[in-house]
Design a protein around this motif. Structure first.
Motif, mmCIF file in Angstrom:
data_model
loop_
_atom_site.group_PDB
_atom_site.id
_atom_site.type_symbol
_atom_site.label_atom_id
_atom_site.label_comp_id
_atom_site.label_asym_id
_atom_site.label_seq_id
_atom_site.Cartn_x
_atom_site.Cartn_y
_atom_site.Cartn_z
ATOM 1 N N SER A 69 -6.305 -4.637 -2.370
ATOM 2 C CA SER A 69 -6.634 -5.065 -1.005
ATOM 3 C C SER A 69 -7.527 -6.294 -1.007
ATOM 4 C CB SER A 69 -7.316 -3.921 -0.245
ATOM 5 O OG SER A 69 -6.431 -2.841 -0.045
ATOM 6 N N SER A 80 -6.044 6.388 -7.230
ATOM 7 C CA SER A 80 -5.182 5.615 -6.323
ATOM 8 C C SER A 80 -6.001 4.825 -5.313
ATOM 9 C CB SER A 80 -4.208 6.553 -5.595
ATOM 10 O OG SER A 80 -4.891 7.398 -4.690
ATOM 11 N N CYS A 81 -7.100 5.398 -4.826
ATOM 12 C CA CYS A 81 -7.954 4.675 -3.875
ATOM 13 C C CYS A 81 -8.634 3.488 -4.546
ATOM 14 C CB CYS A 81 -8.998 5.626 -3.291
ATOM 15 S SG CYS A 81 -8.323 6.839 -2.134
ATOM 16 N N SER A 93 0.901 4.059 -3.063
ATOM 17 C CA SER A 93 0.618 5.473 -2.809
ATOM 18 C C SER A 93 1.795 6.370 -3.176
ATOM 19 C CB SER A 93 0.262 5.675 -1.331
ATOM 20 O OG SER A 93 1.383 5.417 -0.501
ATOM 21 N N MET A 104 0.826 -1.209 0.000
ATOM 22 C CA MET A 104 0.000 0.000 0.000
ATOM 23 C C MET A 104 0.863 1.262 0.000
ATOM 24 S SD MET A 104 -3.129 -0.925 -0.152
ATOM 25 C CE MET A 104 -2.842 -2.487 -0.985
ATOM 26 N N ASN A 132 -2.851 7.111 0.765
ATOM 27 C CA ASN A 132 -3.146 7.937 -0.405
ATOM 28 C C ASN A 132 -3.446 9.377 -0.003
ATOM 29 O OD1 ASN A 132 -2.901 5.750 -2.165
ATOM 30 N ND2 ASN A 132 -5.033 5.160 -1.919
ATOM 31 N N GLY A 184 -4.562 1.572 3.252
ATOM 32 C CA GLY A 184 -4.305 1.980 1.878
ATOM 33 C C GLY A 184 -4.889 3.346 1.569
ATOM 34 N N SER A 213 -5.921 0.843 -4.832
ATOM 35 C CA SER A 213 -5.636 0.295 -3.505
ATOM 36 C C SER A 213 -6.713 -0.679 -3.064
ATOM 37 C CB SER A 213 -5.508 1.429 -2.481
ATOM 38 O OG SER A 213 -4.422 2.269 -2.783
#
Length: 485
Positions: free
Chosen positions: A131, A123-124, A97, A93, A177, A173, A127
């Motif tokens: 995940s 990015s989220c 980021s 993570m 970010n 995560g 992530s």
């Protein structure tokens, strides 16, 4: 009135002039030792980062400490789980980021403020996607540990710990970010204010769940997940509500999906650079599980890794400041100022590393007591402390050199260096000394010291002899153009 000066006044003036020259001389000598303006600038940038990094990482570390007080077996299981979580989840993570340092940093400098919010959302999404796969891996961690020849009892406890840490992975995560998003805009103080409160409440949450309820070990990882979500939600509310970010955050947008590929092109090399280094340390914990009395050596090596990580938390703010300053000066066409910034960071890091080393030398028993009540493990940790001081010293300087590599755009080169020095030098030496020569925990740590030393020499050589330049990354085309200065 006479125009001539009395002998006493002449002597006084000469003395005053001599005093001013002495003062200027002392000031000049001090400036030659350390660029005070550069140091002040880096400290203002790095101190909030240090505080926030400590707060974030201490949430998971404190949970391991509370689990360790339930018994030696619980300590071994929790430390194994913490190492596995770092290897397969948290390091990944952080690496993902890291792409926002480039994308948001360049976007903010180019005043394309709206792009920062879109990159944050992309990015989220990425992530969250990764995940999901990491969560599945954590759910089936017990058979994986057994396949890696870990103790069955320790493997079972580690798997239980990991299952209840899965919700915290998603929050971690997202949190990383937002952290990069704010740092790119030099908005660092909110990171401090919104991290201190969750860290303080985490002690209460984990104490209640571990000691006042029947969940026991599960409560330690559950508390970490709860605290990480509190942290993320508070920072997300700040981003959504503050007027300071109205130019860079315009709300959720489906347009962010079109920037996922651009994000991945930057994120994957950044992830490889970060993970290769972290994996080398965590691999030692797995190797310790193959030794006789594995619950003792696993606990010892995991404590050493956590101590090294804590030291990196303290120097991480300086390395982030070094990367930012080097990148800024290279972007402005000032390679000499970039090198001066690196030199100032090295001097500040020397002072900080000395303080950490002294604290560990005189307080190692107190530090070990945070992890365990076992007098045997505390005694064993004391015998490894001199080696740990050496590795922390080398690691802190290597951390600055890695930051310079990021600032100069040498990530692909750093990936090769990390791969060669850790996995072809450090880990083989650790196996030779730890198993064949039966030095056990000390042999493993000497091996990682060799890897750190070779990595530092390689990075320093490139830093001194390679031409420093800036890299323009075209977000639209995904192409890199090197601009030499």
């Amino acid at each position: 009135m006479s125009s001539s000066k009395s002998p006493e006044r002449v002597a006084l003036l000469a003395k005053g002039s001599h005093g001013n020259e002495e003062t200027k001389g002392r000031w000049w000598r001090m400036r030659r030792v350390l660029d005070l303006e550069e140091a002040r600038q880096q400290l203002l940038l790095s101190l909030p980062m240090i505080i926030s990094n400590i707060s974030y990482d201490f949430i998971t570390l404190v949970s391991v400490m509370f689990a360790g007080h339930l018994g030696e077996l619980e300590l071994a299981g929790a430390t194994l789980a913490g190492s596995w979580a770092s290897v397969t989840g948290f390091s990944f993570m952080i690496g993902l980021s890291g792409a926002l340092e480039t994308l948001c940093g360049q976007g903010f400098g180019a005043k394309t403020y709206r792009m920062l919010g879109l990159h944050l959302q992309a990015s989220c999404i990425v992530s969250c996607f990764f995940s999901i796969f990491i969560s599945i891996l954590w759910l089936y961690s017990e058979p994986i540990f057994i396949w890696l020849h870990q103790d069955p009892q320790i493997s079972k406890i580690a798997a239980i710990y990991l299952r209840h840490l899965i919700p915290g992975l998603y929050a971690y995560g997202f949190l990383q970010n937002i952290l990069r998003f704010l740092q790119a805009q030099s908005i660092v103080m909110p990171l401090v204010w919104f991290s201190i409160l969750p860290m303080g409440t985490h002690f209460g949450i984990v104490y209640i769940l571990v000691n006042w309820t029947s969940v026991g070990l599960k409560g330690a990882s559950m508390a970490a997940s709860i605290s990480l979500w509190i942290l993320f939600v508070s920072l997300a509310m700040y981003v959504a509500c503050t007027k300071q970010l109205k130019q860079t955050w315009e709300g959720l947008s489906s347009e962010s999906f079109s920037y996922i590929l651009t994000f991945l092109k930057v994120a994957l090399p950044s992830t490889a650079m970060n993970c290769l280094e972290d994996w080398a340390f965590e691999l030692l914990v797995l190797l310790a599980g193959l030794m006789p009395n594995s619950h003792i050596y696993t606990s010892l090596i995991a404590m050493c890794v956590n101590t090294q990580t804590t030291a990196f938390m303290l120097t991480g703010g300086l390395s982030a400041a070094a990367s930012t300053r080097v990148a800024n000066e290279l972007g402005s066409g000032n390679p000499e100022k970039a090198k001066s910034a690196m030199a100032a960071t090295f001097k500040l890091s020397t002072i900080l590393t000395l303080a950490i080393a002294l604290a560990l030398v005189f307080g190692h028993n107190v530090w070990a007591a945070f992890f365990t009540d076992s007098s045997l493990i505390v005694t064993q940790f004391a015998s490894v402390t001199p080696l740990l001081v050496v590795s922390i010293t080398l690691g802190c300087f290597q951390d600055i050199l890695s930051a310079v590599a990021r600032g100069c755009g040498w990530q692909p080169l750093a990936v090769l260096i990390n791969l060669g020095t850790y996995y072809f030098i450090g880990i083989p030496i650790a196996c030779l000394l730890g198993f064949m020569l039966k030095l056990y925990d000390k042999g493993l740590w000497i091996g990682i010291i060799c890897g750190l030393f070779c990595q530092g020499i390689a990075l320093l050589s490139f830093t001194l002899f390679k031409q420093w330049h800036r890299i323009d990354l075209s977000v639209e085309s995904g192409e890199e153009t090197q601009v030499f200065v």
